[in-house]
Scaffold this motif. Structure first.
Motif, PDB file in Angstrom:
ATOM      1  N   MET A  22       8.604   4.163   3.572  1.00  0.00           N
ATOM      2  CA  MET A  22       8.626   3.676   2.192  1.00  0.00           C
ATOM      3  C   MET A  22       9.505   4.705   1.184  1.00  0.00           C
ATOM      4  O   MET A  22      10.201   4.111   0.327  1.00  0.00           O
ATOM      5  CB  MET A  22       7.053   3.619   1.622  1.00  0.00           C
ATOM      6  CG  MET A  22       6.448   2.516   2.288  1.00  0.00           C
ATOM      7  SD  MET A  22       4.796   2.491   1.954  1.00  0.00           S
ATOM      8  CE  MET A  22       4.674   2.070   0.223  1.00  0.00           C
ATOM      9  N   ALA A  49      12.342   3.836  -1.682  1.00  0.00           N
ATOM     10  CA  ALA A  49      12.120   4.394  -3.021  1.00  0.00           C
ATOM     11  C   ALA A  49      13.345   5.192  -3.360  1.00  0.00           C
ATOM     12  O   ALA A  49      13.742   5.107  -4.604  1.00  0.00           O
ATOM     13  CB  ALA A  49      10.861   5.034  -3.012  1.00  0.00           C
ATOM     14  N   ALA A  91       4.144  -2.355   7.181  1.00  0.00           N
ATOM     15  CA  ALA A  91       3.907  -2.257   5.640  1.00  0.00           C
ATOM     16  C   ALA A  91       4.048  -3.482   4.999  1.00  0.00           C
ATOM     17  O   ALA A  91       3.589  -3.945   3.810  1.00  0.00           O
ATOM     18  CB  ALA A  91       5.154  -1.240   5.164  1.00  0.00           C
ATOM     19  N   LEU A 107       3.115  -4.126   1.295  1.00  0.00           N
ATOM     20  CA  LEU A 107       3.809  -2.894   0.576  1.00  0.00           C
ATOM     21  C   LEU A 107       5.230  -3.101   0.368  1.00  0.00           C
ATOM     22  O   LEU A 107       5.832  -2.450  -0.479  1.00  0.00           O
ATOM     23  CB  LEU A 107       3.378  -1.658   1.276  1.00  0.00           C
ATOM     24  CG  LEU A 107       1.900  -1.320   1.430  1.00  0.00           C
ATOM     25  CD1 LEU A 107       1.608  -0.069   2.186  1.00  0.00           C
ATOM     26  CD2 LEU A 107       1.322  -1.059  -0.131  1.00  0.00           C
ATOM     27  N   ILE A 108       5.924  -4.055   1.324  1.00  0.00           N
ATOM     28  CA  ILE A 108       7.455  -3.928   1.186  1.00  0.00           C
ATOM     29  C   ILE A 108       7.650  -5.661   1.523  1.00  0.00           C
ATOM     30  O   ILE A 108       6.500  -6.240   2.145  1.00  0.00           O
ATOM     31  CB  ILE A 108       8.106  -3.248   2.241  1.00  0.00           C
ATOM     32  CG1 ILE A 108       7.826  -3.619   3.530  1.00  0.00           C
ATOM     33  CG2 ILE A 108       7.810  -1.746   1.961  1.00  0.00           C
ATOM     34  CD1 ILE A 108       8.643  -3.216   4.598  1.00  0.00           C
ATOM     35  N   LEU A 127      10.252  -2.267  -1.774  1.00  0.00           N
ATOM     36  CA  LEU A 127       8.995  -2.198  -2.282  1.00  0.00           C
ATOM     37  C   LEU A 127       8.565  -3.157  -2.997  1.00  0.00           C
ATOM     38  O   LEU A 127       9.301  -3.718  -3.907  1.00  0.00           O
ATOM     39  CB  LEU A 127       8.803  -0.796  -2.549  1.00  0.00           C
ATOM     40  CG  LEU A 127       9.090   0.529  -1.856  1.00  0.00           C
ATOM     41  CD1 LEU A 127       8.787   1.761  -2.821  1.00  0.00           C
ATOM     42  CD2 LEU A 127       8.358   0.729  -0.673  1.00  0.00           C
ATOM     43  N   THR A 128       7.408  -3.613  -2.823  1.00  0.00           N
ATOM     44  CA  THR A 128       6.493  -4.672  -3.656  1.00  0.00           C
ATOM     45  C   THR A 128       5.964  -3.828  -4.822  1.00  0.00           C
ATOM     46  O   THR A 128       6.099  -2.470  -4.657  1.00  0.00           O
ATOM     47  CB  THR A 128       5.431  -5.463  -3.053  1.00  0.00           C
ATOM     48  OG1 THR A 128       4.487  -4.318  -2.413  1.00  0.00           O
ATOM     49  CG2 THR A 128       5.924  -6.066  -1.773  1.00  0.00           C
ATOM     50  N   GLY A 140       3.339  -1.522  -3.088  1.00  0.00           N
ATOM     51  CA  GLY A 140       4.074  -0.501  -2.498  1.00  0.00           C
ATOM     52  C   GLY A 140       4.742   0.465  -3.301  1.00  0.00           C
ATOM     53  O   GLY A 140       4.302   1.745  -3.054  1.00  0.00           O
ATOM     54  N   LYS A 141       5.054   0.282  -4.474  1.00  0.00           N
ATOM     55  CA  LYS A 141       5.585   1.231  -5.656  1.00  0.00           C
ATOM     56  C   LYS A 141       4.415   2.238  -5.966  1.00  0.00           C
ATOM     57  O   LYS A 141       4.754   3.143  -6.074  1.00  0.00           O
ATOM     58  CB  LYS A 141       6.259   0.584  -6.543  1.00  0.00           C
ATOM     59  CG  LYS A 141       7.710   0.056  -6.346  1.00  0.00           C
ATOM     60  CD  LYS A 141       8.181  -0.724  -7.588  1.00  0.00           C
ATOM     61  CE  LYS A 141       9.473  -1.584  -7.011  1.00  0.00           C
ATOM     62  NZ  LYS A 141       9.893  -2.497  -8.342  1.00  0.00           N
ATOM     63  N   TYR A 193       3.081   4.377  -3.309  1.00  0.00           N
ATOM     64  CA  TYR A 193       4.418   5.179  -2.824  1.00  0.00           C
ATOM     65  C   TYR A 193       4.158   6.450  -4.090  1.00  0.00           C
ATOM     66  O   TYR A 193       4.089   7.558  -3.952  1.00  0.00           O
ATOM     67  CB  TYR A 193       5.489   4.672  -2.850  1.00  0.00           C
ATOM     68  CG  TYR A 193       6.614   5.866  -2.839  1.00  0.00           C
ATOM     69  CD1 TYR A 193       6.728   6.496  -1.213  1.00  0.00           C
ATOM     70  CD2 TYR A 193       7.390   6.175  -3.670  1.00  0.00           C
ATOM     71  CE1 TYR A 193       7.778   7.394  -1.119  1.00  0.00           C
ATOM     72  CE2 TYR A 193       8.424   7.182  -3.769  1.00  0.00           C
ATOM     73  CZ  TYR A 193       8.593   7.925  -2.364  1.00  0.00           C
ATOM     74  OH  TYR A 193       9.732   8.905  -2.084  1.00  0.00           O
TER      75      TYR A 193
END
Length: 159
Positions: free
Chosen positions: A47, A51, A80, A85-86, A102-103, A106-107, A110
């Motif tokens: 991730m 990012a 993920a 998350l992604i 990243l969704t 997910g952001k 992270y």
């Protein structure tokens, strides 16, 4: 601290062994650090590649950026993605190699991991001098460049 070694290659060997030990500790402690977020060091690393890039990346790009195998990166991407998350997007350059981003979830996850990491890093550098840390970073960066650029010598080894 290791006793003084008599030549640079002996010192480098000790550095390599120390890096292996530090890497194992980083992965173990990283797993503990992000466990409450439902993550592992491996997922956090993948991730992080996305990012830090600021753009969608393919699995081979993620693997190369983070120094992991493509298969290992793909496993984490699949997990993920399953956890929301992604998300994969169409890659106009290669239809069978999606680009990952990243969704929002997910952001958020992270970002929380990076808050934990910042606190962890601060605790780890207690008493360390900035100059020593910068020297360490420079030496390891140069070693990484040398490892990529220097072929292994063939010393009659057979596979």
């Amino acid at each position: 601290m290791q006793p003084q070694q008599s030549n640079p290659s002996a010192v480098l060997t000790q550095i390599m062994l120390t890096i292996f030990r530090v890497n194992a500790q980083l992965l173990e402690k990283g797993d503990q650090l992000v466990a409450s977020l439902g993550m592992t060091s491996a997922r956090w690393q993948v991730m992080g590649a996305i990012a830090l890039s600021g753009q969608a990346l393919s699995c081979p790009q993620i693997a190369a950026n983070m120094g992991v195998s493509r298969q290992g990166a793909q496993k984490q991407l699949n997990l993920a993605q399953k956890d929301g998350l992604i998300v994969g997007q169409l890659n106009p350059q290669h239809e069978r190699s999606p680009l990952y981003v990243l969704t929002e979830a997910g952001k958020c996850r992270y970002d929380k991991a990076m808050i934990y990491q910042a606190l962890w890093a601060k605790s780890l550098v207690q008493g360390a001098g900035l100059e020593d840390l910068e020297t360490t970073l420079n030496v390891l960066s140069e070693l990484n460049i040398s490892l990529r650029a220097t072929p292994l010598p063939i010393l009659g080894m057979h596979s």
